[in-house]
Enzyme design. Sequence first.
Site, PDB file in Angstrom:
ATOM      1  N   LYS A 101     -10.283 -54.524 -27.263  1.00 33.63           N
ATOM      2  CA  LYS A 101     -10.387 -53.648 -26.365  1.00 33.63           C
ATOM      3  C   LYS A 101     -10.780 -54.195 -25.120  1.00 33.63           C
ATOM      4  CE  LYS A 101     -10.870 -51.160 -28.535  1.00 33.63           C
ATOM      5  NZ  LYS A 101     -11.002 -49.686 -29.939  1.00 33.63           N
ATOM      6  N   GLY A 130      -4.078 -48.190 -31.525  1.00 30.24           N
ATOM      7  CA  GLY A 130      -3.635 -48.551 -32.985  1.00 30.24           C
ATOM      8  C   GLY A 130      -2.392 -49.192 -33.597  1.00 30.24           C
ATOM      9  N   LYS A 201      -7.881 -49.988 -22.610  1.00 29.99           N
ATOM     10  CA  LYS A 201      -6.709 -50.071 -23.115  1.00 29.99           C
ATOM     11  C   LYS A 201      -5.689 -49.880 -22.069  1.00 29.99           C
ATOM     12  CE  LYS A 201      -8.001 -48.038 -27.579  1.00 29.99           C
ATOM     13  NZ  LYS A 201      -8.193 -46.738 -27.874  1.00 29.99           N
TER      14      LYS A 201
HETATM   15  N1  HSE Z   1     -12.623 -45.463 -30.705  1.00 28.29           N
HETATM   16  C1  HSE Z   1     -11.082 -45.541 -30.393  1.00 28.29           C
HETATM   17  C2  HSE Z   1     -10.489 -44.430 -30.454  1.00 28.29           C
HETATM   18  C3  HSE Z   1     -11.097 -46.492 -31.961  1.00 28.29           C
HETATM   19  O1  HSE Z   1     -11.020 -43.414 -31.427  1.00 28.29           O
HETATM   20  O2  HSE Z   1      -9.746 -44.143 -29.593  1.00 28.29           O
HETATM   21  C4  HSE Z   1      -8.839 -47.497 -30.958  1.00 28.29           C
HETATM   22  O3  HSE Z   1      -9.299 -47.968 -30.519  1.00 28.29           O
END
Ligand code: HSE
Length: 333
Positions: A101, A130, A201
């Site tokens: 991302k 995810g 994101k």
């Molecule tokens: N580090 C990210 C989170 C992982 O905790 O959402 C998933 O993109």
Amino acid sequence: MLGLGNVGRAVAERLVDEGWRRLVAERGYEPPELVAVGVRQPGRRRGIDLPESIDLSDDLAGLVGRDDVEVVVELLGGLEPAGSLIRTALAAGRSVVTANKALIASGGAELEVLTRQSGAVLRFEAAVGGGIPILAPLVRDLAANRITSVTGILNGTTNHILTAMTRDGADYAGALAAAQRLGYAEADPTADVEGHDAVAKLVILVRLAFGPWLAPGSVARTGISAVSPAEIAQAASRDEALKLLCRAHRATDGTVTASVAPTSVARGSAIGATDGVTNIIEIEAHPVGTVAFRGPGAGGPATASAVLADVLAISRGDGSSWASVPNGVGVGG
Ligand code: HSE
């Protein structure tokens, strides 16, 4: 495939698993063949036994240039060398699937130009939410709508921390360590707790929902590192929950505003009731109204679901993640 961390292992395990290969074959796909894995230290033990036929190499650029590679799956994370490897693959007309991302959000416009010029395919479903299918439904299944807002929780680590502080009275450091143990956090959890991951994101969602690529630095951002137990208790006393809320809105004149900040929301709302590593994305659109997508926002197996879905989408002949929305960069293709 480049990278064999949490997500990479979960992807590789399925690609070499006979049961998974049968499952996708029953659905009409030719199961993808994992031919090579690029890692920085081939000698390191990683908790996965790959068949000897799979080339394990630290020559990442060499793997990307191999003639028998049709799809490069980039799961290294970080801007470099991931960015250079992806650009090389796209320029050579190879398809790329990535969960990166930070790279897509910061270099999306440039990668979109390169991809449209080379005719290659670039897919990044795993970069947002995810395992939640969100990008493909957003561009494809909501294609008949005018989207006005995107709101939600886009970071599993911070939601895990805020939930543990609210529900169990955990302290910030202990809750962060637990999220790291579960494999949710980025290599440097600053990206999670200071909101950079959520901003990246949101930038991707804005491109697909509203059109423009926003500069990540232009998104108003506050992380959760300064959230105090007192603030959490105050919210709870009003039957509210503190969430790292991501919001983007398009006004009728086309202006887009976006922000990421700890925000108190009604506990009984869909967002307020979304706890732990779960992410939620609510889309307001006309004529459909409000639709929500909720599910595991981080973790190897859940994210592998989105990565593998993109590999299968490429084998089905689908285009890039932005294929069904207007061109964001003024280049043909
Ligand atoms: N580090 C990210 C989170 C992982 O905790 O959402 C998933 O993109």
